[in-house]
Design an enzyme around this catalytic site. Structure first.
Site, mmCIF file in Angstrom:
data_model
loop_
_atom_site.group_PDB
_atom_site.id
_atom_site.type_symbol
_atom_site.label_atom_id
_atom_site.label_comp_id
_atom_site.label_asym_id
_atom_site.label_seq_id
_atom_site.Cartn_x
_atom_site.Cartn_y
_atom_site.Cartn_z
ATOM 1 N N ASN A 117 -77.945 -16.919 -18.142
ATOM 2 C CA ASN A 117 -76.659 -16.934 -18.846
ATOM 3 C C ASN A 117 -75.572 -16.526 -17.847
ATOM 4 O O ASN A 117 -75.453 -15.355 -17.498
ATOM 5 C CB ASN A 117 -76.718 -15.952 -20.031
ATOM 6 C CG ASN A 117 -75.384 -15.835 -20.743
ATOM 7 O OD1 ASN A 117 -74.479 -16.649 -20.537
ATOM 8 N ND2 ASN A 117 -75.253 -14.825 -21.585
ATOM 9 N N LYS A 148 -72.427 -16.570 -18.243
ATOM 10 C CA LYS A 148 -71.233 -15.994 -18.897
ATOM 11 C C LYS A 148 -69.951 -16.623 -18.330
ATOM 12 O O LYS A 148 -69.960 -17.789 -17.955
ATOM 13 C CB LYS A 148 -71.220 -14.470 -18.761
ATOM 14 C CG LYS A 148 -72.548 -13.841 -19.170
ATOM 15 C CD LYS A 148 -72.467 -12.374 -19.403
ATOM 16 C CE LYS A 148 -73.859 -11.836 -19.665
ATOM 17 N NZ LYS A 148 -73.862 -10.486 -20.167
ATOM 18 N N HIS A 166 -74.806 -14.288 -29.368
ATOM 19 C CA HIS A 166 -74.886 -13.313 -28.269
ATOM 20 C C HIS A 166 -74.084 -12.082 -28.663
ATOM 21 O O HIS A 166 -73.029 -12.195 -29.299
ATOM 22 C CB HIS A 166 -74.341 -13.934 -26.982
ATOM 23 C CG HIS A 166 -74.632 -13.101 -25.774
ATOM 24 N ND1 HIS A 166 -73.912 -11.970 -25.477
ATOM 25 C CD2 HIS A 166 -75.582 -13.212 -24.807
ATOM 26 C CE1 HIS A 166 -74.409 -11.425 -24.366
ATOM 27 N NE2 HIS A 166 -75.414 -12.161 -23.946
ATOM 28 N N GLU A 197 -72.110 -10.293 -27.122
ATOM 29 C CA GLU A 197 -70.704 -10.300 -26.690
ATOM 30 C C GLU A 197 -69.852 -11.115 -27.660
ATOM 31 O O GLU A 197 -68.681 -10.806 -27.882
ATOM 32 C CB GLU A 197 -70.616 -10.840 -25.251
ATOM 33 C CG GLU A 197 -71.134 -9.796 -24.261
ATOM 34 C CD GLU A 197 -71.735 -10.352 -22.998
ATOM 35 O OE1 GLU A 197 -71.507 -11.517 -22.664
ATOM 36 O OE2 GLU A 197 -72.477 -9.588 -22.330
ATOM 37 N N GLU A 199 -82.190 -8.998 -27.612
ATOM 38 C CA GLU A 199 -81.386 -8.389 -26.554
ATOM 39 C C GLU A 199 -80.779 -7.083 -27.066
ATOM 40 O O GLU A 199 -79.722 -7.109 -27.721
ATOM 41 C CB GLU A 199 -80.251 -9.328 -26.145
ATOM 42 C CG GLU A 199 -80.710 -10.667 -25.626
ATOM 43 C CD GLU A 199 -79.650 -11.288 -24.729
ATOM 44 O OE1 GLU A 199 -79.940 -11.484 -23.544
ATOM 45 O OE2 GLU A 199 -78.537 -11.537 -25.197
ATOM 46 N N GLY A 205 -76.319 -5.904 -19.264
ATOM 47 C CA GLY A 205 -75.356 -5.650 -18.194
ATOM 48 C C GLY A 205 -75.272 -4.199 -17.764
ATOM 49 O O GLY A 205 -74.330 -3.802 -17.075
ATOM 50 N N SER A 255 -80.757 -6.761 -18.752
ATOM 51 C CA SER A 255 -81.026 -6.240 -17.401
ATOM 52 C C SER A 255 -82.396 -6.656 -16.869
ATOM 53 O O SER A 255 -83.050 -5.884 -16.161
ATOM 54 C CB SER A 255 -80.852 -4.721 -17.365
ATOM 55 O OG SER A 255 -79.509 -4.381 -17.683
#
Ligand code: PEP
Length: 249
Positions: free
Chosen positions: A4, A6, A94, A96, A166, A172, A211
């Site tokens: 991904n 991003k 996701h 985010e 996730e 991250g 991660s």
């Protein structure tokens, strides 16, 4: 293994990255692991051109889509537009997008169904925040996300689906979930799907994300229910992403 990317890099950088990745992987890698990259929308066409021109076995994924097929939705991209660009997968839900753009399970469900209608396989992302985990709510949160995001998707479609567990606190941060904890959460997701869809649960691929990197990928992939990885930061470096793809070596 899905990278991904991003909101990182121009289409020129995307071309370089996918070309370098293709130099690093060999046919045996693709035979064993399905490899995909999710570039920003502006790079999809360029990546598709490289993949087609060089006949690469790299799948193209989108990071998002809109649930309508067409219409007055300024700034949005539909699943059928993605399908035309040979996009095989689309990430929906996701964290985010859930956190920064207010997407809830209803929106995620609409997007997952729209992707399926267009022949694009959704990668439905779920996962708890640190606060939810600390309050002992992780299991309930994940259950709610799975049932809401997959609502009214029939059993015959469920089996083709990809889910990404996730934990938000691992994305991250450089702090991945302990393999045993990731296994427990992912096994729970599979059991939840089994409860509703029976043996289709065994065909659903469930990825871990958060991660993941060349140093921890083997331990995570050794767990029974972890079928793959959704990899952010490490996927921006073709060497690191290729090392994740070759996790067994
Ligand atoms: C992600 O964005 O889905 C992700 C897992 O990111 P990272 O690997 O950087 O934690």
């Amino acid at each position: 293994m899905i990278g991904n990317w991003k909101m990182h890099g121009s289409h020129l950088e995307a071309i370089q990255r996918v070309q370098k990745l293709s130099y690093l992987l060999d046919p045996a890698d693709y035979d064993r692991v399905e490899v995909g990259v999710a570039p920003p929308f502006t790079s999809l066409r360029s990546v598709q051109t490289v993949v087609q021109m060089d006949d690469l076995r790299i799948r193209i994924a989108a990071q998002n889509l809109h649930w309508q097929d067409r219409g007055a939705y300024t700034g949005e991209i539909s699943a059928s537009m993605l399908a035309k660009l040979s996009v095989s997968y689309a990430i929906v839900g996701h964290s985010e997008r859930r956190q920064c753009f207010g997407e809830d399970n209803r929106v995620v469900n609409r997007k997952a169904k729209a992707a399926m209608r267009a022949g694009v396989t959704p990668i439905v992302a779920v996962g708890e925040t640190l606060e939810q985990r600390e309050r002992g709510e992780a299991t309930a949160v994940i259950r709610g996300q799975v049932s809401g995001s997959l609502a009214r998707i029939p059993t015959e479609a469920i089996q083709d689906l990809v889910i990404a567990y996730e934990p938000v606190w691992a994305i991250g941060t450089g702090r991945h979930a302990a393999p045993a904890d990731a296994q427990e959460a992912i096994a729970g997701i599979r059991e939840q799907i089994r409860g509703r869809h029976g043996s289709a649960a065994d065909r659903v691929r469930i990825l871990y994300g958060g991660s993941m990197n060349p140093g921890n990928v083997a331990a995570l992939m050794a767990k029974l229910d972890i079928d793959g990885g959704l990899i952010g930061g490490a996927s921006l470096d073709p060497d690191a992403f290729a090392a994740c793809v070759r996790y067994w070596k």
